[in-house]
Design a protein around this motif. Sequence first.
Motif, PDB file in Angstrom:
ATOM      1  N   LYS A 250     -40.872   7.055  -2.633  1.00 20.31           N
ATOM      2  CA  LYS A 250     -41.516   6.547  -1.419  1.00 20.31           C
ATOM      3  C   LYS A 250     -41.821   5.049  -1.456  1.00 20.31           C
ATOM      4  N   THR A 255     -34.622   6.595   0.750  1.00 18.01           N
ATOM      5  CA  THR A 255     -34.885   7.934   1.321  1.00 18.01           C
ATOM      6  C   THR A 255     -33.854   8.961   0.862  1.00 18.01           C
ATOM      7  N   LEU A 258     -35.619  12.319   0.113  1.00 21.42           N
ATOM      8  CA  LEU A 258     -36.243  12.798   1.351  1.00 21.42           C
ATOM      9  C   LEU A 258     -35.184  13.282   2.332  1.00 21.42           C
ATOM     10  N   ASP A 259     -34.125  12.513   2.502  1.00 24.58           N
ATOM     11  CA  ASP A 259     -33.052  12.914   3.421  1.00 24.58           C
ATOM     12  C   ASP A 259     -32.412  14.216   2.974  1.00 24.58           C
ATOM     13  N   LEU A 262     -34.872  17.110   3.824  1.00 26.62           N
ATOM     14  CA  LEU A 262     -34.948  17.397   5.257  1.00 26.62           C
ATOM     15  C   LEU A 262     -33.673  18.092   5.756  1.00 26.62           C
ATOM     16  N   ASP A 297     -41.347  16.418  10.328  1.00 27.13           N
ATOM     17  CA  ASP A 297     -41.191  14.984  10.097  1.00 27.13           C
ATOM     18  C   ASP A 297     -41.268  14.681   8.607  1.00 27.13           C
ATOM     19  N   ILE A 298     -41.296  13.400   8.261  1.00 28.46           N
ATOM     20  CA  ILE A 298     -41.233  12.994   6.853  1.00 28.46           C
ATOM     21  C   ILE A 298     -42.518  13.329   6.102  1.00 28.46           C
TER      22      ILE A 298
END
Length: 323
Positions: A250, A255, A258-259, A262, A297-298
């Motif tokens: 972070k 990302t 994170l990507d 998700l 969301d993130i």
Amino acid sequence: MPPLTNFSPALSELNHRHVASSASTNSELIAALQDGSLDAATVHVLTAETQSAGRGQHGRSWQSPRGNVYLSLYHPVHMPISGLLSLIIGLELAKMPVIQTVNQQLQAQGLTPIGVKWANDLGFYQSQASHHSELAHSAPDGSALDSAISLQRTLPFQKLAGILIEPVTKSGKLVGVVLGIGLNVKAAPTLTAQTSEGMSYQAISLQDIYAVLQPATQATRLPDLQTLYQQMSKALMAAMTRFEHLAIEKPTGHTYYLDGFLQQFAAMDALAGLRLRVTQDYNNEKKVMTGVACGVDIHGCLQLQQDNGKISTLFTGRIDVIY
């Protein structure tokens, strides 16, 4: 960025202890860590055949008949816990071999696969067309549930597993987190309007699902509890590794992890594309919104596209699927 570390620790390496009965595996593990009986710097796993005072989200009781998994894993942490953690855990549990095998068979028969329901559950919603299918009636008290839901025009969530995350502090400082999982394997508790506390779901077990999938599962036996303890512990360790990667990533502005999360979560999102009624309490006043679920969301918050096109970000709320 490198791939996520994939290792499978043996239960003995995770300081696994099994008891015949516990008031609550989460509570028992937290108490032992806080009084110094267990080292808060290492991982610990506690499993029980039954619980006398099992707990779920928001202080609800968790019924704990024998034949199911009641597992709590403690993991030291060095960063704040966010709403993403429960979704990461749900995703990793949904990737367990037993769930993947069941999902392949459900999809082969045109049935809804097991997914992750924001924010703490594993299970599935039935489509309106299959609302009165055999799978609906395999759950306890199916006929009474059908009647009530027809009046409300809502779809029931068939809950297979629940997740309860609790921080562990010592001297006012966060030292770790306990991840509690209840998985219905052989017994699905019968939930009434009182025991489900008004939530529009019923419990379902792996055995219930196997019964519906016959003859596809005739040659397949339910995994024993020891195998499930191993699979679930591996999934929880992978979830913590993933969460740590996200926390480290972070501040860098990248990302990659994170990507990836998700994208994988979107494929397992039990609410995706469904029309929802969300009820929230503000200062003892109820606020109701309707719209279509469009992912998270993130930060792990639910995204709801309302009828006016506006997207609302939801941190909490009661979810009802409507049609």
